[in-house]
Design a protein around this motif. Sequence first.
Motif, PDB file in Angstrom:
ATOM      1  N   MET A 257      34.965  49.119  29.663  1.00 21.91           N
ATOM      2  CA  MET A 257      35.791  47.927  29.867  1.00 21.91           C
ATOM      3  C   MET A 257      35.718  47.533  31.330  1.00 21.91           C
ATOM      4  O   MET A 257      35.988  48.332  32.214  1.00 21.91           O
ATOM      5  N   GLY A 258      35.366  46.321  31.597  1.00 20.49           N
ATOM      6  CA  GLY A 258      35.252  45.851  32.968  1.00 20.49           C
ATOM      7  C   GLY A 258      36.589  45.456  33.540  1.00 20.49           C
ATOM      8  O   GLY A 258      37.603  45.418  32.875  1.00 20.49           O
ATOM      9  N   HIS A 259      36.541  45.196  34.827  1.00 21.84           N
ATOM     10  CA  HIS A 259      37.739  44.677  35.507  1.00 21.84           C
ATOM     11  C   HIS A 259      37.265  43.683  36.535  1.00 21.84           C
ATOM     12  O   HIS A 259      36.085  43.568  36.845  1.00 21.84           O
ATOM     13  N   GLU A 260      38.233  42.879  37.089  1.00 16.44           N
ATOM     14  CA  GLU A 260      37.823  41.766  37.935  1.00 16.44           C
ATOM     15  C   GLU A 260      38.793  41.557  39.077  1.00 16.44           C
ATOM     16  O   GLU A 260      39.928  41.970  39.052  1.00 16.44           O
ATOM     17  N   ASN A 261      38.275  40.926  40.096  1.00 13.33           N
ATOM     18  CA  ASN A 261      39.087  40.403  41.185  1.00 13.33           C
ATOM     19  C   ASN A 261      38.295  39.297  41.857  1.00 13.33           C
ATOM     20  O   ASN A 261      38.012  39.333  43.036  1.00 13.33           O
ATOM     21  N   HIS A 262      37.856  38.291  41.060  1.00 14.69           N
ATOM     22  CA  HIS A 262      36.984  37.250  41.560  1.00 14.69           C
ATOM     23  C   HIS A 262      37.709  36.317  42.495  1.00 14.69           C
ATOM     24  O   HIS A 262      38.896  36.088  42.379  1.00 14.69           O
ATOM     25  N   LYS A 263      36.963  35.717  43.388  1.00 13.83           N
ATOM     26  CA  LYS A 263      37.499  34.622  44.171  1.00 13.83           C
ATOM     27  C   LYS A 263      37.552  33.381  43.288  1.00 13.83           C
ATOM     28  O   LYS A 263      36.744  33.218  42.389  1.00 13.83           O
ATOM     29  N   PRO A 264      38.500  32.517  43.534  1.00 13.17           N
ATOM     30  CA  PRO A 264      38.690  31.379  42.646  1.00 13.17           C
ATOM     31  C   PRO A 264      37.588  30.330  42.792  1.00 13.17           C
ATOM     32  O   PRO A 264      37.027  30.135  43.849  1.00 13.17           O
ATOM     33  N   HIS A 265      37.299  29.690  41.673  1.00 14.39           N
ATOM     34  CA  HIS A 265      36.441  28.501  41.661  1.00 14.39           C
ATOM     35  C   HIS A 265      37.269  27.342  41.149  1.00 14.39           C
ATOM     36  O   HIS A 265      38.030  27.473  40.214  1.00 14.39           O
ATOM     37  N   ASN A 266      37.044  26.192  41.729  1.00 16.02           N
ATOM     38  CA  ASN A 266      37.631  24.944  41.230  1.00 16.02           C
ATOM     39  C   ASN A 266      39.151  24.948  41.190  1.00 16.02           C
ATOM     40  O   ASN A 266      39.766  24.230  40.440  1.00 16.02           O
ATOM     41  N   ILE A 267      39.777  25.844  41.951  1.00 17.84           N
ATOM     42  CA  ILE A 267      41.215  25.752  42.141  1.00 17.84           C
ATOM     43  C   ILE A 267      41.438  24.742  43.257  1.00 17.84           C
ATOM     44  O   ILE A 267      40.640  24.629  44.174  1.00 17.84           O
ATOM     45  N   ALA A 268      42.536  23.986  43.141  1.00 21.55           N
ATOM     46  CA  ALA A 268      42.817  23.008  44.188  1.00 21.55           C
ATOM     47  C   ALA A 268      42.828  23.710  45.528  1.00 21.55           C
ATOM     48  O   ALA A 268      43.323  24.825  45.669  1.00 21.55           O
ATOM     49  N   PRO A 269      42.270  23.115  46.571  1.00 16.09           N
ATOM     50  CA  PRO A 269      42.222  23.748  47.888  1.00 16.09           C
ATOM     51  C   PRO A 269      43.619  23.942  48.455  1.00 16.09           C
ATOM     52  O   PRO A 269      44.613  23.500  47.884  1.00 16.09           O
ATOM     53  N   GLU A 270      43.675  24.634  49.594  1.00 14.64           N
ATOM     54  CA  GLU A 270      44.967  24.816  50.247  1.00 14.64           C
ATOM     55  C   GLU A 270      45.665  23.469  50.338  1.00 14.64           C
ATOM     56  O   GLU A 270      45.096  22.510  50.849  1.00 14.64           O
ATOM     57  N   PRO A 271      46.868  23.372  49.788  1.00 14.09           N
ATOM     58  CA  PRO A 271      47.498  22.064  49.703  1.00 14.09           C
ATOM     59  C   PRO A 271      47.757  21.458  51.066  1.00 14.09           C
ATOM     60  O   PRO A 271      48.277  22.097  51.964  1.00 14.09           O
ATOM     61  N   VAL A 272      47.365  20.206  51.193  1.00 14.54           N
ATOM     62  CA  VAL A 272      47.732  19.411  52.360  1.00 14.54           C
ATOM     63  C   VAL A 272      48.623  18.310  51.818  1.00 14.54           C
ATOM     64  O   VAL A 272      48.158  17.283  51.335  1.00 14.54           O
ATOM     65  N   LEU A 273      49.932  18.538  51.835  1.00 12.40           N
ATOM     66  CA  LEU A 273      50.861  17.661  51.146  1.00 12.40           C
ATOM     67  C   LEU A 273      51.061  16.380  51.919  1.00 12.40           C
ATOM     68  O   LEU A 273      51.173  16.386  53.137  1.00 12.40           O
ATOM     69  N   ARG A 274      51.137  15.293  51.157  1.00  8.08           N
ATOM     70  CA  ARG A 274      51.420  14.011  51.782  1.00  8.08           C
ATOM     71  C   ARG A 274      52.851  13.986  52.276  1.00  8.08           C
ATOM     72  O   ARG A 274      53.666  14.834  51.945  1.00  8.08           O
TER      73      ARG A 274
ATOM     74  N   ALA B 248      48.512  44.261  24.816  1.00  6.58           N
ATOM     75  CA  ALA B 248      47.340  45.048  25.180  1.00  6.58           C
ATOM     76  C   ALA B 248      46.865  45.860  23.971  1.00  6.58           C
ATOM     77  O   ALA B 248      47.677  46.472  23.274  1.00  6.58           O
ATOM     78  N   THR B 249      45.587  45.806  23.734  1.00  6.03           N
ATOM     79  CA  THR B 249      45.044  46.670  22.684  1.00  6.03           C
ATOM     80  C   THR B 249      44.999  48.108  23.203  1.00  6.03           C
ATOM     81  O   THR B 249      45.182  48.369  24.401  1.00  6.03           O
ATOM     82  N   SER B 250      44.763  49.017  22.317  1.00  6.94           N
ATOM     83  CA  SER B 250      44.656  50.427  22.734  1.00  6.94           C
ATOM     84  C   SER B 250      43.572  50.594  23.781  1.00  6.94           C
ATOM     85  O   SER B 250      43.743  51.320  24.770  1.00  6.94           O
ATOM     86  N   GLU B 251      42.437  49.900  23.580  1.00  8.08           N
ATOM     87  CA  GLU B 251      41.344  50.013  24.543  1.00  8.08           C
ATOM     88  C   GLU B 251      41.756  49.425  25.900  1.00  8.08           C
ATOM     89  O   GLU B 251      41.449  49.994  26.956  1.00  8.08           O
ATOM     90  N   GLU B 252      42.439  48.270  25.873  1.00  8.67           N
ATOM     91  CA  GLU B 252      42.867  47.652  27.133  1.00  8.67           C
ATOM     92  C   GLU B 252      43.893  48.520  27.839  1.00  8.67           C
ATOM     93  O   GLU B 252      43.878  48.653  29.073  1.00  8.67           O
ATOM     94  N   MET B 253      44.786  49.128  27.069  1.00  5.39           N
ATOM     95  CA  MET B 253      45.795  49.985  27.685  1.00  5.39           C
ATOM     96  C   MET B 253      45.142  51.218  28.326  1.00  5.39           C
ATOM     97  O   MET B 253      45.464  51.602  29.461  1.00  5.39           O
ATOM     98  N   THR B 254      44.212  51.805  27.631  1.00  5.74           N
ATOM     99  CA  THR B 254      43.529  52.975  28.188  1.00  5.74           C
ATOM    100  C   THR B 254      42.763  52.597  29.447  1.00  5.74           C
ATOM    101  O   THR B 254      42.799  53.313  30.466  1.00  5.74           O
ATOM    102  N   ALA B 255      42.070  51.446  29.407  1.00  2.00           N
ATOM    103  CA  ALA B 255      41.330  50.993  30.584  1.00  2.00           C
ATOM    104  C   ALA B 255      42.271  50.733  31.747  1.00  2.00           C
ATOM    105  O   ALA B 255      41.969  51.063  32.905  1.00  2.00           O
ATOM    106  N   PHE B 256      43.424  50.155  31.468  1.00  4.76           N
ATOM    107  CA  PHE B 256      44.387  49.870  32.536  1.00  4.76           C
ATOM    108  C   PHE B 256      44.886  51.169  33.169  1.00  4.76           C
ATOM    109  O   PHE B 256      44.912  51.299  34.399  1.00  4.76           O
TER     110      PHE B 256
END
Length: 939
Positions: free
Chosen positions: A1-18, A212-220
């Motif tokens: 079972m893999g795991h992740e910590n990717h950097k975001p894609h296509n998330i709105a950039p750091e907000p520059v509020l009007r 969580a499935t049994s497999e996901e719980m064990t992986a966690f």
Amino acid sequence: MGHENHKPHNIAPEPVLRSSPYPLLATKFLPPVFTHEIVVRPRLLALLNAGLHRRLMLISAAAGFGKTTLLASWVRTFPPDHPPVAWVSLDAGDNTPLQFWMYVLSALEQCRPGLSPLPVASLSEQPQPSWQAMLTALVNNLARQSEPLVLVLDNYEEMTEPTIQAQLAFLLEHLPPTLRVVLSTRTDPPFSLARLRAQAQVLEVRTEQLRATSEEMTAFLRQVMNLQLSEQDSQAVDARLQGWWAGMQLAALSLQEKAHPTDLLQALQGTQHELFEYLVQEVLHRQSAQVQSFLLRTSILSCLHTSLCNAVLEQQDSQHFLEEIERANLFLSPLDNQHQWYAYHPFWAAVLRAQLEQTAPAEVPGLHLRASQWYAAQQMRGKAIQHALQAHEWSWAALLMEQIPRQDLWSQLEYALLPSWMEQLPREVLRERPRLCLASAQSLFWIAPPEVTESWVRDARRAWTQAHLREEQTPTARDAHGPEAPLHLLGEIAALQATIAGFYHGDAGATRAFCQEALTHLEEQQWAARVQMAFAQARANVSQGYVERGVLQLQAEWSRIKAKGDQTLESIYWREAVWESTMAGKLHQAWQLSQQAIHALQTLKGPQPTQICWPYTYQARILHEWNRLEEAHQLAEQAIELGEQTELLAFLPLAYTLLLRITLSQGRLEEATNASQQLEYTWRNSPSPYRTAIWSSVDQMRFWLAGGDLEQARRWAREVRQGDPLDSPLARERQNVALAYLLLAESQADQALNLLIPLVERATVTQRWNHVLEMWLLQIQAYHMLQRQREALALLAQAVHLAAPEGYIRHFVAGGAAIAALLSQLREQELQEEDRLYLETLLRVFNQQLPAQPTHLESEPSPSPPQPLLDPLSAREQEVLRLLARGASNQDIAEAMVVATSTVKHHISNILSKLEATNRTQAVARAQALGFLSSAPLE
């Protein structure tokens, strides 16, 4: 079972509020950042990706089942060419339409600049904007987009305000294909999803899929928490927690601290409360004393920042603790990529706060107070006020509320939230603060009954007097958080009292006295209060019938209003100018002014303002007078819809009066009855005898007479005669005009004339030609009833000459067959060419209008349904009609009524004319069709 910590894609950039009137937390526009690896859940990611083909994705489950984690993980898997994501993390502070849409529109705008239908700052306009109009504009803007967009609303369960639910339901109902909405919530939204479900436009992800499935719980446990449980222990934990992610994480933290699995599993056999109790003991109490203290005392904060924590805890090493807690995976997540702002998991924060209340309740107010002081120093007034209220530091909270700049009181978000904040203050504290009492009165003026507004403004004056006395007695010992009583504040209070006296009571004397007091105390820079006072003076003139003076008073202020660019005051100026032009009989000028008002309001950036309902109503009145009834009806309905959206109690009686007038002219008596009932309801909610008289008295009387309800008409007349006379000459005049209608219906033409003559003279002197024309036509009917034809025709010629340039029609049509007959006779006389052309127009309208008007009997099978009477039968005529229906002769009727035969013939002639019948048989048939012969006997 893999795991992740990717950097975001296509998330709105750091907000520059009007530019916004209220600071928006930029971190709420970003999905949580995970510093630890999380378990990849490909089955759910695939499910969410498939859901992008539907309008709505509903992620609904109890706390701790990984909703936010799943969504944050999902959007970070998007490739660069994937639709951008507008993310909003909601909390309880967003539970007002204003705050909610400020965040939603800002999030959308960051992804698609120019998409929002308005600048965020304009959302806080007072009164509140027309939300449906704003949402319509948003939907239209989205529909014009060629690229798709995803809107994620996390923690939607915090939105409990019914208005927000209705607004989001409207958006979902009309959602264009370019927007997909994702709701993450602990509870299902209260609005119906039946239609979307029927159209297969909803993807629902619920607890069973999130577990969580049994497999996901064990992986966690193994890969993330680095725990190696036996297969038997893992199965036992899985059986008890049933895929509950939060419970797993708490359990894992406990086991990391070497708690024995047997003890843990024993705790898992109890209730969730017992589980929490056990896990808190095992997790929280195993931390160092310093970490425990930090966790508990910062749990009062919805967001954590190093500087904020230092201020609340009165220490300087908060960054160290934040980093340590984050590394320990103690339910602390960064809210931005720079790791400056953090938040505890809501579950964990709730447990910590409960523990704090148990172990150190005396410290809680001080923690909130220091948080409030920090937010105040950062000019984040809303958060500062909320923490001050939680600290029960009432004077400090009140002072913060009073520090909202005066110019913001009509437009800013803080002011929109002010009523809800003030509700939390003890009543005795609020009553001591003149600024807050005044602010409450101002915010309630259009939406609350007048007595409520008056109560608040009286409280403001009383509080000002008490504070002023304290300042005079102890000028150097004033509490730093105590109320202030500057003289210019008294000027603002007096200006509002002048507005109330003029608008709701028509009391010219009181209005002018308050204006004089305001002038004494207002400073030059308080221009808004000075304009408000000028409006009040104009209303005082109008209440006495001096329309021209009121117009001049308004015009004197126009240049200042225009120079300042205050849109609220501009809308009030246009409203007053149109109203007064209409009373002056200048229909074309009133139309042009209302067109300018509508254009000015429609060209504002943002949604259609609710103030536009006023010029819509005035235009509908003019359209009605020009006999464009369907257009008038549609515009009146639109104005009512806008007024009801924001519950503008001060406006709705005017709109329902107009709707009553239009439906009565259309012969739709059932709709007129509904309008009359709504009108009565609105007056009960916002009682104002002065406004009732000038807006509604005549139309109510005409409605009662058209329906044959003489009993109600007479009851009203008795109440007017026996009650105290109103202060306003204009209001008394309108009541007398209504009485004249009743007198004519009762064949008391002499009394009607005696009543009308002095009224006409005064209206003529003050050049209120709209009222003059109406009263002339009543006089004409009285002359006709008395068989004084020469006087009737002479006055009718004057009425035609007066009305021709402005195109009056309904004033004449309301006179019924009698006016039509007299107009036909007038045609034989010598008239000016313009008057003759206009006369022919009126006669054409009569010929088209009278036979074709629908009635309340439309539902009955009839090829040519009869019209309701525009000139109602009098009480004596209805008595004669009943005798006719029994077959009585003229002599029989004369003996029964103890009158001369010639009098009977006169009544029969009037009956035939009003019923448009050529003989008795036709008259009786028409009366039966209209239901006149089935009514109860008259008094």
